[in-house]
Enzyme design. Structure first.
Site, PDB file in Angstrom:
ATOM      1  N   MET A   1      32.110  34.336  45.589  1.00  0.00           N
ATOM      2  CA  MET A   1      33.528  34.899  45.419  1.00  0.00           C
ATOM      3  C   MET A   1      33.711  35.730  44.075  1.00  0.00           C
ATOM      4  O   MET A   1      32.703  36.340  43.888  1.00  0.00           O
ATOM      5  CB  MET A   1      34.283  33.448  44.992  1.00  0.00           C
ATOM      6  CG  MET A   1      34.606  32.412  46.145  1.00  0.00           C
ATOM      7  SD  MET A   1      35.555  31.113  45.602  1.00  0.00           S
ATOM      8  CE  MET A   1      34.712  30.463  44.202  1.00  0.00           C
TER       9      MET A   1
ATOM     10  N   TYR B   1      10.159  -3.050  51.876  1.00  0.00           N
ATOM     11  CA  TYR B   1       9.543  -1.566  51.550  1.00  0.00           C
ATOM     12  C   TYR B   1       9.832  -0.564  52.687  1.00  0.00           C
ATOM     13  O   TYR B   1      10.628  -0.827  53.567  1.00  0.00           O
ATOM     14  CB  TYR B   1       7.910  -1.540  51.731  1.00  0.00           C
ATOM     15  CG  TYR B   1       7.361  -2.272  53.176  1.00  0.00           C
ATOM     16  CD1 TYR B   1       7.186  -1.101  54.196  1.00  0.00           C
ATOM     17  CD2 TYR B   1       7.274  -3.591  53.588  1.00  0.00           C
ATOM     18  CE1 TYR B   1       6.604  -1.480  55.268  1.00  0.00           C
ATOM     19  CE2 TYR B   1       7.014  -3.858  54.774  1.00  0.00           C
ATOM     20  CZ  TYR B   1       6.620  -2.751  55.715  1.00  0.00           C
ATOM     21  OH  TYR B   1       6.216  -3.249  57.009  1.00  0.00           O
TER      22      TYR B   1
ATOM     23  N   SER C   1       9.508  -4.595  61.117  1.00  0.00           N
ATOM     24  CA  SER C   1       9.393  -3.334  60.653  1.00  0.00           C
ATOM     25  C   SER C   1      10.233  -2.337  61.523  1.00  0.00           C
ATOM     26  O   SER C   1      10.011  -2.525  62.790  1.00  0.00           O
ATOM     27  CB  SER C   1       7.817  -2.767  60.726  1.00  0.00           C
ATOM     28  OG  SER C   1       7.728  -1.508  60.241  1.00  0.00           O
TER      29      SER C   1
ATOM     30  N   LYS D   1      33.296  26.711  35.965  1.00  0.00           N
ATOM     31  CA  LYS D   1      33.713  27.860  35.089  1.00  0.00           C
ATOM     32  C   LYS D   1      34.535  27.397  33.879  1.00  0.00           C
ATOM     33  O   LYS D   1      34.230  27.524  32.753  1.00  0.00           O
ATOM     34  CB  LYS D   1      33.736  29.063  36.009  1.00  0.00           C
ATOM     35  CG  LYS D   1      33.701  30.497  34.803  1.00  0.00           C
ATOM     36  CD  LYS D   1      33.663  31.704  35.594  1.00  0.00           C
ATOM     37  CE  LYS D   1      32.726  31.687  36.667  1.00  0.00           C
ATOM     38  NZ  LYS D   1      33.100  33.025  37.717  1.00  0.00           N
TER      39      LYS D   1
ATOM     40  N   ARG E   1      38.726  35.490  37.081  1.00  0.00           N
ATOM     41  CA  ARG E   1      37.491  35.144  37.566  1.00  0.00           C
ATOM     42  C   ARG E   1      37.593  33.816  38.477  1.00  0.00           C
ATOM     43  O   ARG E   1      38.513  33.074  38.134  1.00  0.00           O
ATOM     44  CB  ARG E   1      36.677  34.928  36.286  1.00  0.00           C
ATOM     45  CG  ARG E   1      36.634  35.585  35.154  1.00  0.00           C
ATOM     46  CD  ARG E   1      35.943  35.052  33.732  1.00  0.00           C
ATOM     47  NE  ARG E   1      34.500  35.049  34.033  1.00  0.00           N
ATOM     48  CZ  ARG E   1      33.670  34.383  33.155  1.00  0.00           C
ATOM     49  NH1 ARG E   1      34.147  34.044  31.957  1.00  0.00           N
ATOM     50  NH2 ARG E   1      32.331  34.128  33.336  1.00  0.00           N
TER      51      ARG E   1
ATOM     52  N   HIS F   1       7.332  17.579  68.327  1.00  0.00           N
ATOM     53  CA  HIS F   1       6.131  17.436  68.006  1.00  0.00           C
ATOM     54  C   HIS F   1       5.247  17.905  67.179  1.00  0.00           C
ATOM     55  O   HIS F   1       4.733  17.240  66.141  1.00  0.00           O
ATOM     56  CB  HIS F   1       5.278  17.355  69.503  1.00  0.00           C
ATOM     57  CG  HIS F   1       3.702  16.958  69.300  1.00  0.00           C
ATOM     58  ND1 HIS F   1       2.945  17.768  69.025  1.00  0.00           N
ATOM     59  CD2 HIS F   1       3.127  15.809  69.411  1.00  0.00           C
ATOM     60  CE1 HIS F   1       1.626  17.154  68.918  1.00  0.00           C
ATOM     61  NE2 HIS F   1       1.916  16.076  69.199  1.00  0.00           N
TER      62      HIS F   1
ATOM     63  N   CYS G   1       9.179   2.001  59.532  1.00  0.00           N
ATOM     64  CA  CYS G   1       7.959   2.851  59.534  1.00  0.00           C
ATOM     65  C   CYS G   1       8.406   3.952  60.598  1.00  0.00           C
ATOM     66  O   CYS G   1       7.303   4.828  60.918  1.00  0.00           O
ATOM     67  CB  CYS G   1       6.996   1.924  60.363  1.00  0.00           C
ATOM     68  SG  CYS G   1       7.565   1.434  62.069  1.00  0.00           S
TER      69      CYS G   1
ATOM     70  N   ARG H   1      26.602  26.536  32.260  1.00  0.00           N
ATOM     71  CA  ARG H   1      26.628  25.803  33.194  1.00  0.00           C
ATOM     72  C   ARG H   1      25.246  25.173  33.176  1.00  0.00           C
ATOM     73  O   ARG H   1      24.261  25.689  32.658  1.00  0.00           O
ATOM     74  CB  ARG H   1      26.728  26.367  34.600  1.00  0.00           C
ATOM     75  CG  ARG H   1      26.057  27.416  35.066  1.00  0.00           C
ATOM     76  CD  ARG H   1      26.492  27.972  36.282  1.00  0.00           C
ATOM     77  NE  ARG H   1      25.551  29.231  36.614  1.00  0.00           N
ATOM     78  CZ  ARG H   1      26.203  30.138  37.254  1.00  0.00           C
ATOM     79  NH1 ARG H   1      27.323  30.171  37.735  1.00  0.00           N
ATOM     80  NH2 ARG H   1      25.568  31.372  36.994  1.00  0.00           N
TER      81      ARG H   1
ATOM     82  N   GLY I   1      27.544  34.499  43.793  1.00  0.00           N
ATOM     83  CA  GLY I   1      27.941  35.470  44.599  1.00  0.00           C
ATOM     84  C   GLY I   1      28.694  35.411  45.669  1.00  0.00           C
ATOM     85  O   GLY I   1      28.984  36.201  46.466  1.00  0.00           O
TER      86      GLY I   1
HETATM   87  P1  ADP Z   1      30.259  35.037  38.906  1.00  0.00           P
HETATM   88  O1  ADP Z   1      30.991  33.759  38.984  1.00  0.00           O
HETATM   89  O2  ADP Z   1      30.141  35.866  40.134  1.00  0.00           O
HETATM   90  O3  ADP Z   1      29.273  34.790  37.924  1.00  0.00           O
HETATM   91  P2  ADP Z   1      32.021  35.648  36.376  1.00  0.00           P
HETATM   92  O4  ADP Z   1      33.332  35.281  36.650  1.00  0.00           O
HETATM   93  O5  ADP Z   1      30.945  35.001  35.823  1.00  0.00           O
HETATM   94  O6  ADP Z   1      31.498  35.697  37.969  1.00  0.00           O
HETATM   95  O7  ADP Z   1      31.824  37.088  36.017  1.00  0.00           O
HETATM   96  C1  ADP Z   1      30.815  38.148  36.364  1.00  0.00           C
HETATM   97  C2  ADP Z   1      30.542  38.545  34.960  1.00  0.00           C
HETATM   98  O8  ADP Z   1      31.688  39.531  34.392  1.00  0.00           O
HETATM   99  C3  ADP Z   1      30.363  37.842  33.757  1.00  0.00           C
HETATM  100  O9  ADP Z   1      28.878  37.469  33.904  1.00  0.00           O
HETATM  101  C4  ADP Z   1      30.542  38.719  32.665  1.00  0.00           C
HETATM  102  O10 ADP Z   1      29.632  39.331  32.297  1.00  0.00           O
HETATM  103  C5  ADP Z   1      31.548  39.550  33.285  1.00  0.00           C
HETATM  104  N1  ADP Z   1      32.899  39.141  32.643  1.00  0.00           N
HETATM  105  C6  ADP Z   1      33.717  38.288  33.199  1.00  0.00           C
HETATM  106  N2  ADP Z   1      34.850  38.021  32.350  1.00  0.00           N
HETATM  107  C7  ADP Z   1      34.807  38.750  31.283  1.00  0.00           C
HETATM  108  C8  ADP Z   1      35.369  38.896  30.202  1.00  0.00           C
HETATM  109  N3  ADP Z   1      36.502  38.323  29.830  1.00  0.00           N
HETATM  110  N4  ADP Z   1      34.829  39.876  29.108  1.00  0.00           N
HETATM  111  C9  ADP Z   1      33.876  40.395  29.597  1.00  0.00           C
HETATM  112  N5  ADP Z   1      33.160  40.220  30.556  1.00  0.00           N
HETATM  113  C10 ADP Z   1      33.510  39.503  31.610  1.00  0.00           C
HETATM  114 MG    MG Z   2      29.104  34.181  36.133  1.00  0.00          MG
END
Ligand code: ADP
Ligand code: MG
Ligand code: MG
Length: 916
Positions: free
Chosen positions: A114, A890, A803, A30, A103, A488, A870, A370, A112
């Site tokens: 972290m 092969y 083989s 990220k 973040r 099996h 094989c 990403r 989902g």
């Molecule tokens: P995840 O890795 O679980 O996707 P993110 O760090 O992307 O977590 O955060 C989840 C959501 O929070 C993002 O999709 C975005 O909508 C919102 N978000 C995160 N940072 C900001 C920010 N600086 N301003 C506005 N929304 C944010």
């Molecule tokens: Mg995200």
């Protein structure tokens, strides 16, 4: 800060960035991509400014009793003031406060797993300033209540390792309070809550936090920020994240980065929104912008299902959202900008992008991008489309598709929509991929009988044995309670490309073989419909719709495979025993048969007569009797071999002489035994005595393979004659035949010499009989006993090809009985004693070393020694790549794995090219 001190903080914003996309290891995916979007001269997209704290700090934190490096604070302050300068706001300021998000972000995305905290920096002191700045009290209190909810959950509860009492966490409690207010006021949506509602809710939230967690919600901006940073680091070692890493094989040492970023608000009113989108459809690969958004919303609202998100454009409409307005309609200019950004991002990254965006008061901000996850069908289509558009090279297209993703293109599957709407009743191991529906039956005989009536059945067994093969073949799918991925049932199903779930401990088959019951108490009776997702190992009650995947008509697939075949040097053959399988394998691109098992003709459909004759041969007392039985058996063996060699249209066919211990063929049922006694003219006592004489303590290491041919040369002779006469007949008919005679279970050159003499004698006789000067055959051996690999130089004096039978080679190298690993291998894998199941992917260190050595020594004796594999491993992509690297000619695998092996072989060739 000394000039030599380490850089722990990377700033981005205002068209500049310290980091870039290549720094994922340090900045997490990220952080690296935010830096790239913000700072790359070709992009400079509207990214809210911020900074990323590196993964090294995470590791430092864990190595030093949860303390930070001393330079960190200063570096954070420097970066934060840069952000403040760009924004013209100050963090924690009462007049014009800056808010940030904290973040998480590891090298690889862990969806989902972290934590993220939004709206950090809102305190009693800053609230008033923000209200003045925005003139929007409702918005500020909405942001505040969100902050309290996220912060108390992520920082104060989870990161502190507090186990919620009665399983109900703080977030859930606060959620319930919010719902209660909505309910009492008769609101339907979160957006119906007024400023006053939110104001009193916030007071209640803070009281609850203090009561439940014993600490007040922190009213200090800096404390909030550093609390958030610590919580992200703590979430790296949260239970969920650790489990996820185990499954995905992500090393613990990677650590996570933390990004602190200026908040932009999608929840300031109806000219605001937040959304997620893919630059192409990740479900089918179409080159269409695809995404969802929500007006007046923040963060995870889009995915949380609080309100139904709208489609960004007409293309993105689905059943639920088709009546909602599109973003392209309500904010056409923003949509246009977003669309052009997605194109620029795709051009820049040369791959499909998954993006997150927020619109604040009519202004678009990019929050994440990403490389997007996609299914197999989409992966193939995108790779080929991008190649055809000269967007990527052929080599890149080939590397874009994971070999295992091809499986999805080759098998029918349960309609994903129906699957989402149906709760599973049980879960087991995904042994054979694809989907299947059918009526439950519990014996092989029933499967055969029901199928003969035209019923679709799924065979449910405790576990399966070779005697079940007929029923397994007739069934749509197989479900077993016991056994592992190499049991099996699993092996057989994979070979056929049949849907199969094994080791499904959630179900128990009734002793009357008429029903099964699941742990959850669902009873499925004989004849009831069930549906299996063999790709995931999930069982459903009822008849779910299947969608067919017809790979030959998939243009993208065909194009990709053309590129693949050009790139690879390793040939791909198939393990097939019937003309039907052989024809199927040719369609999938097989270039020969690497393993034809003669004994297959004694199992399953049409095997009654040959099996009877084989049994007669086995039960013969002396050479005369045996010869007579063999003579009767001969025409069956010959026509069987001839049909398959003919179906291969001149491709080589490796025919393995009889391999299993003879006792395996002795009948168990009384009437079969009686018929045999009658045929042989002996009484039952005599017959039982003979059968008893064949019994062995350890049949897998007993009288089998070449050892049969040594004690009963006439058995080898009959088979070789069948092979060579089949070839001679085909040649006489003007067809091509390229048989390769393969001797199994050898461990000495002298064994090969012994058998070669028989082959040469028969060769002479057959040539004389057919008036042919030469018969085009080869003579070789399986290498499946470690001694054979060690003596490869010697073996190659007689054998023209090797083989590697890696199933047995693995079994004998490890000393693991492959039928019994279920009881201990899981422990080995859980305790990381072994990195992977060696029966699924070649143990390169041990078994692989034997192979490497065997090839080297074999070729030292015979330069043009042909070498293949094989075992089941021939269809495992990592193993195929290994086979390429050690110089095999092969690999051979079951028909349905042929495309996977072709792709893996091409990738191995490209990886080799890159290294040079
Ligand atoms: P995840 O890795 O679980 O996707 P993110 O760090 O992307 O977590 O955060 C989840 C959501 O929070 C993002 O999709 C975005 O909508 C919102 N978000 C995160 N940072 C900001 C920010 N600086 N301003 C506005 N929304 C944010
Ligand atoms: Mg995200
Ligand atoms: Mg073997």
């Amino acid at each position: 800060m000394g000039s030599k001190s380490k850089k722990y903080v990377y700033f981005f914003g205002g068209g500049k960035a310290d980091g870039n996309e290549s720094m994922k290891n340090l900045l997490g995916g990220k952080g690296a991509n935010l830096a790239e979007m913000a700072g790359h001269p070709k992009l400079r997209l509207p990214v809210p400014p911020g900074f990323t704290i590196t993964t090294e700090v995470c590791n430092y934190y864990y190595d030093n009793g949860k303390k930070y490096p001393k330079e960190l604070k200063e570096q954070v302050n420097v970066a934060l003031s840069k952000v403040e300068k760009i924004m013209g706001k100050k963090f924690g300021d009462s007049a014009n406060p800056l808010l940030v998000s904290v973040r998480s972000g590891a090298r690889k995305s862990m969806p989902g797993m972290m934590e993220t905290v939004l709206n950090v920096g809102l305190t009693e002191k800053t609230i008033e300033g923000l209200i003045k700045q925005t003139g929007n009290e409702r918005f500020v209190y909405d942001a505040y209540r969100r902050l309290i909810m996220m912060y108390s959950d992520v920082v104060m509860e989870k990161a502190e390792g507090i186990e919620p009492k009665g399983g109900k966490g703080i977030r859930k409690m606060l959620d319930e309070k919010l719902e209660a207010v909505k309910h009492s006021k008769g609101y339907r949506l979160d957006t119906d809550l007024t400023a006053e509602d939110l104001k009193s809710l916030v007071v209640e939230f803070k009281k609850t936090v203090k009561e439940v967690l014993g600490k007040p919600f922190p009213d200090n901006a800096e404390e909030q920020m550093m609390g958030g940073v610590g919580a992200v680091f703590a979430s790296w070692n949260g239970k969920r994240a650790v489990e996820y890493r185990r499954i995905e094989k992500i090393p613990d040492e990677w650590g996570t980065a933390v990004t602190v970023q200026t908040m932009v608000f999608g929840n300031m009113g109806d000219d605001c929104a937040t959304g997620v989108a893919f630059s192409r459809n990740p479900g089918n690969g179409e080159n269409q912008f695809y995404g969802e958004y929500l007006v007046n919303a923040q963060g995870e609202d889009v995915v949380a299902g609080i309100r139904t998100p709208g489609p960004i454009n007409d293309y993105s409409k689905n059943d639920q959202s088709k009546t909602l307005p599109t973003l392209s309609k309500i904010m056409p200019n923003i949509y246009k900008e977003l669309d052009s950004i997605k194109t620029r991002l795709e051009n820049h990254y040369k791959d499909m992008q998954d993006i997150e965006f927020t619109i604040e008061k009519g202004k678009l901000f990019m929050l994440q991008c990403r490389v997007g996850k996609r299914n197999g069908v989409a992966a193939v289509r995108m790779a080929v489309d991008m190649y055809k558009d000269k967007f990527i090279t052929a080599d890149m297209a080939i590397m874009r598709v994971a070999p295992n993703q091809l499986v999805e293109l080759l098998l029918p599957m349960i309609d994903p929509k129906a699957e989402l709407a149906t709760p599973p009743i049980a879960k087991g191991l995904p042994a054979g991929p694809g989907g299947a529906v059918g009526r439950a039956v519990f014996t092989s005989n029933d499967a055969v009988a029901w199928a003969a009536r035209g019923e679709k059945v799924i065979l449910v067994r405790e576990e399966t044995s070779p005697e079940d093969v007929d029923g397994m073949h007739k069934a749509q799918a197989i479900l077993t309670c016991k056994g592992g991925m190499t049991s099996h049932a699993a092996l057989v199903a994979r070979g056929w490309g049949k849907c199969c779930i094994v080791g499904c401990a959630d179900i128990e088959v009734g002793s009357d073989l008429k029903s099964f019951e699941t742990k959850k108490g669902v009873t499925i009776k004989e004849g009831d419909w069930i549906s299996l997702n063999g790709t995931k190992g999930i069982v459903f009650q009822g008849k779910l719709p299947l969608v067919d995947v017809d790979v030959e008509h998939n243009k993208s697939y065909t194009e990709l495979m053309k590129l693949v075949d050009k790139a690879r040097t390793l040939k791909v053959r198939t393990n097939s025993d019937t003309p039907k399988d052989a024809a199927q394998a040719i369609k999938f691109g097989a270039e020969g048969i690497g393993l034809f098992r003669t004994e297959h003709m004694f199992y399953g459909e049409g095997s009654d007569k040959p099996l009877f004759l084989l049994r007669k041969m086995i039960m013969s007392k002396n050479l005369d009797e045996r010869r007579k039985a063999l003579d009767e058996l001969f025409p069956y063996v010959k026509s069987d071999i001839k049909a398959t060699v003919e179906a291969m249209k001149g491709y080589p066919v490796t025919i393995r002489l009889l391999d299993p211990p003879l006792h395996e063929f002795v009948p168990h049922s009384a009437d079969k035994l009686e018929a045999l006694a009658k045929e042989l003219g002996v009484d039952m006592a005599e017959l039982n005595k003979r059968a008893e004489g064949l019994r062995e303590n350890n049949p897998m290491l007993g009288h089998r393979g070449v050892r049969l041919g040594i004690t009963y040369p006439e058995i080898t002779e009959m088979q070789v004659r069948a092979i060579l006469e089949a070839a001679a007949e085909l040649i006489k008919e003007g067809k091509k035949a390229v048989p390769e005679i393969m001797i199994p279970v050898t461990c000495a050159k002298t064994e090969l010499d012994n058998q070669k003499a028989i082959v040469e004698k028969v060769d002479k006789e057959v040539r004389a009989k057919f008036g042919l000067k030469k018969l085009p055959y080869m003579f070789g051996t399986m290498i499946e006993i470690p001694r054979a690999a060690l003596l490869a130089a010697k073996m190659a004096e007689t054998a023209e090809f090797f083989s590697f039978g890696t199933n047995d080679l693995t079994q004998m190298s490890f000393g693991f009985s492959r039928d019994d690993i279920g009881s201990f291998l899981p422990d080995y894998l859980n305790s990381k004693i072994l990195p992977a199941d060696p029966f699924q992917t070649i143990d390169q260190d041990g078994v692989g070393e034997l192979m490497r050595y065997g090839i080297e020594k074999g070729r030292a004796t015979r330069k043009d020694l042909k070498v293949g594999i094989c075992g089941e491993h021939g269809g495992d992509s990592e193993s195929v790549k290994f086979c390429h690297r050690i110089g095999m000619n092969y690999v051979s695998c079951s028909p349905f794995r042929v495309p996977i092996a072709r792709l893996a072989a091409a990738q191995a060739a490209l990886e080799g090219k890159k290294k040079k």
